[in-house]
Write an enzyme that holds these catalytic residues in place. Sequence first.
Site, mmCIF file in Angstrom:
data_model
loop_
_atom_site.group_PDB
_atom_site.id
_atom_site.type_symbol
_atom_site.label_atom_id
_atom_site.label_comp_id
_atom_site.label_asym_id
_atom_site.label_seq_id
_atom_site.Cartn_x
_atom_site.Cartn_y
_atom_site.Cartn_z
ATOM 1 N N LEU A 233 -2.280 -1.082 3.906
ATOM 2 C CA LEU A 233 -3.400 -1.227 2.977
ATOM 3 C C LEU A 233 -4.668 -0.659 3.598
ATOM 4 C CD1 LEU A 233 -2.810 -4.921 1.842
ATOM 5 C CD2 LEU A 233 -2.192 -2.853 0.594
ATOM 6 N N ALA A 234 -5.456 0.033 2.803
ATOM 7 C CA ALA A 234 -6.791 0.454 3.230
ATOM 8 C C ALA A 234 -7.700 0.124 2.065
ATOM 9 C CB ALA A 234 -6.824 1.949 3.528
ATOM 10 N N ASP B 257 -3.643 -7.024 -6.735
ATOM 11 C CA ASP B 257 -4.387 -7.187 -5.498
ATOM 12 C C ASP B 257 -3.482 -7.830 -4.429
ATOM 13 O OD1 ASP B 257 -6.141 -7.682 -3.490
ATOM 14 O OD2 ASP B 257 -7.281 -9.224 -4.572
ATOM 15 N N GLY C 28 0.836 -1.212 0.000
ATOM 16 C CA GLY C 28 0.000 0.000 0.000
ATOM 17 C C GLY C 28 0.858 1.244 0.000
ATOM 18 N N THR D 31 -0.058 5.805 -1.822
ATOM 19 C CA THR D 31 -0.700 7.033 -1.324
ATOM 20 C C THR D 31 -0.625 7.048 0.207
ATOM 21 O OG1 THR D 31 -2.857 5.935 -1.267
ATOM 22 C CG2 THR D 31 -2.394 7.250 -3.215
ATOM 23 N N TYR E 11 -5.367 3.433 14.075
ATOM 24 C CA TYR E 11 -5.844 4.724 14.557
ATOM 25 C C TYR E 11 -6.757 4.497 15.749
ATOM 26 C CZ TYR E 11 -7.905 9.355 14.721
ATOM 27 O OH TYR E 11 -8.316 10.589 15.150
ATOM 28 N N THR F 235 -6.573 11.442 3.960
ATOM 29 C CA THR F 235 -6.064 10.544 2.925
ATOM 30 C C THR F 235 -7.281 10.079 2.137
ATOM 31 O OG1 THR F 235 -6.321 8.561 4.249
ATOM 32 C CG2 THR F 235 -4.197 9.673 4.412
ATOM 33 N N TYR G 35 -15.577 4.911 15.107
ATOM 34 C CA TYR G 35 -14.244 4.410 14.759
ATOM 35 C C TYR G 35 -13.754 3.346 15.755
ATOM 36 C CZ TYR G 35 -9.904 4.137 12.329
ATOM 37 O OH TYR G 35 -8.850 3.642 11.588
HETATM 38 P P1 NAI Z 1 -4.753 5.337 1.526
HETATM 39 O O1 NAI Z 1 -6.083 5.104 0.905
HETATM 40 O O2 NAI Z 1 -4.078 6.631 1.245
HETATM 41 O O3 NAI Z 1 -3.732 4.163 1.074
HETATM 42 C C1 NAI Z 1 -4.123 2.836 0.892
HETATM 43 C C2 NAI Z 1 -3.119 2.074 0.053
HETATM 44 O O4 NAI Z 1 -3.569 0.713 -0.058
HETATM 45 C C3 NAI Z 1 -2.952 2.589 -1.391
HETATM 46 O O5 NAI Z 1 -1.603 2.481 -1.769
HETATM 47 C C4 NAI Z 1 -3.782 1.606 -2.197
HETATM 48 O O6 NAI Z 1 -3.356 1.454 -3.565
HETATM 49 C C5 NAI Z 1 -3.509 0.331 -1.425
HETATM 50 N N1 NAI Z 1 -4.504 -0.732 -1.649
HETATM 51 C C6 NAI Z 1 -5.820 -0.724 -1.355
HETATM 52 N N2 NAI Z 1 -6.375 -1.921 -1.701
HETATM 53 C C7 NAI Z 1 -5.371 -2.680 -2.207
HETATM 54 C C8 NAI Z 1 -5.298 -4.015 -2.716
HETATM 55 N N3 NAI Z 1 -6.353 -4.817 -2.769
HETATM 56 N N4 NAI Z 1 -4.094 -4.460 -3.163
HETATM 57 C C9 NAI Z 1 -2.997 -3.660 -3.132
HETATM 58 N N5 NAI Z 1 -3.011 -2.415 -2.640
HETATM 59 C C10 NAI Z 1 -4.178 -1.930 -2.186
HETATM 60 O O7 NAI Z 1 -4.952 5.078 3.061
HETATM 61 P P2 NAI Z 1 -4.210 5.544 4.416
HETATM 62 O O8 NAI Z 1 -5.107 6.485 5.134
HETATM 63 O O9 NAI Z 1 -2.805 5.899 4.176
HETATM 64 O O10 NAI Z 1 -4.295 4.189 5.247
HETATM 65 C C11 NAI Z 1 -3.238 3.275 5.388
HETATM 66 C C12 NAI Z 1 -3.318 2.670 6.785
HETATM 67 O O11 NAI Z 1 -3.092 3.701 7.745
HETATM 68 C C13 NAI Z 1 -4.684 2.049 7.107
HETATM 69 O O12 NAI Z 1 -4.486 0.882 7.851
HETATM 70 C C14 NAI Z 1 -5.334 3.129 7.972
HETATM 71 O O13 NAI Z 1 -6.309 2.601 8.847
HETATM 72 C C15 NAI Z 1 -4.123 3.643 8.728
HETATM 73 N N6 NAI Z 1 -4.281 4.953 9.353
HETATM 74 C C16 NAI Z 1 -4.808 6.027 8.676
HETATM 75 C C17 NAI Z 1 -5.018 7.229 9.332
HETATM 76 C C18 NAI Z 1 -5.607 8.416 8.623
HETATM 77 O O14 NAI Z 1 -6.076 9.337 9.300
HETATM 78 N N7 NAI Z 1 -5.583 8.466 7.333
HETATM 79 C C19 NAI Z 1 -4.647 7.428 10.747
HETATM 80 C C20 NAI Z 1 -3.993 6.287 11.327
HETATM 81 C C21 NAI Z 1 -3.865 5.087 10.659
#
Ligand code: NAI
Length: 399
Positions: free
Chosen positions: A146-147, A118, A55, A58, A232, A282, A242
Amino acid sequence: MIITKKVLRNVSLTAHPLGCRQYVQDQIDWVKQAKDGRYQTSDNLMLPKRVLVLGGSTGYGLSSRIVAAFAGKADTINVSFEREPSETKTATPGWYNTVAFEAEAKRAGLKAESIYGDAFSDATKEKTGNLIKELLGQVDLVIYSLASPLRTDPKTGITYRSVLKPIGKAFTALSVDMDSDQVKLATIEPAEGTQVEETVKVMGGEDWSLWIDYLLKENLLAPHAMTVAYSYIGPKITYPVYHEGTIGAAKDHLEASAALLTGKLEGIQGKAFVSVNKALVTRASSVIPVVPLYMALLYKVMKEKNLHEHCTQQIYRLFTDRLYANKPIETDEKGRIRVDDWEMRSDIQQEVEKRWALQKEGEVLKMGDLEGVREEYEHIHGFGFPSIDYEKDIDPRII
Ligand code: NAI
């Protein structure tokens, strides 16, 4: 084509290639300097040299890749799910970010490759394993970021969907309409049927464990390798949707998985951690109801106190002040790393609560930083950069 912003139900349908490149470059430039007084420098730290980011295109994953490469000179592999551009359609921001990042990393003499696919499937794990063998031999760090809204279990072929809902009863709270800036009451119905279990299947630790099992079996984890997944918690006000909701149940599973994985990694003296990060805009977080209102107040308060951080600053602190600092890794009573410590400081939370109490349904949001939230949302899709001419006709396939 002229690439314009198109947003549907808080989800951006387009991304701008040159803006994404600018976004990535800004993060890289920050890391190269990273000396705004609040951070340690990375010069004397033993940062990992070979890093796999699941992941990594982004949000927190991309920042992890940028910090690994530009603070630690690491070779990196990213696994992410992307749509490539066509003559008439833009790519996902993750695709543009990745192309921009990899060009810069290669210019700096670093190896940087991606597998688009995937991450939940066996085939992607195998492809990634082969690429690690060919490019890096082994890896020293695996970031799990991953999200996803859905996951197909590779053993059964069943597809599960994650939802962001309270458990047990409906939750009503103030929220903000990002188009009109108006405060509104939002009600989120509770999870039904198998939605809690399904969310745990998608966003819990099962797939993280499958990755580590696979990498261990193939001898692709170096001695002392670490793996970190992101979580989080947030303030009490968002607990129902949440921390105590469906996603919270998945994060509990993720935390329990960290302890099990540390056991599995004993043979190579490795460790697994969950890092609790700050709330940030994000692609994943902006679709959570109630959260944008909290974020608007939080951003304002943290900016006023010079404590605001973006994803890359958070991850820089995670790498240089927690994971690879010259001191034992600091964790809370549950073994979690906390880089949400500034967000959760009592003075910050008290001020956010005070401002939350001032908000009234039907009025515009007061004493918050909606502009900052909106700007960040634009930036992560490559929009809103003054340096870019958005009127210019460009080929979406060229970055
Ligand atoms: P994001 O949406 O920016 O990034 C998600 C990433 O996962 C992307 O690179 C996307 O291409 C990839 N992805 C999604 N489905 C996929 C799949 N099936 N196969 C391969 N890649 C896949 O999300 P974000 O916010 O950076 O989240 C990442 C982690 O950080 C999550 O676990 C989230 O819960 C955690 N987090 C986020 C916070 C926030 O406020 N944004 C705060 C604290 C933790």
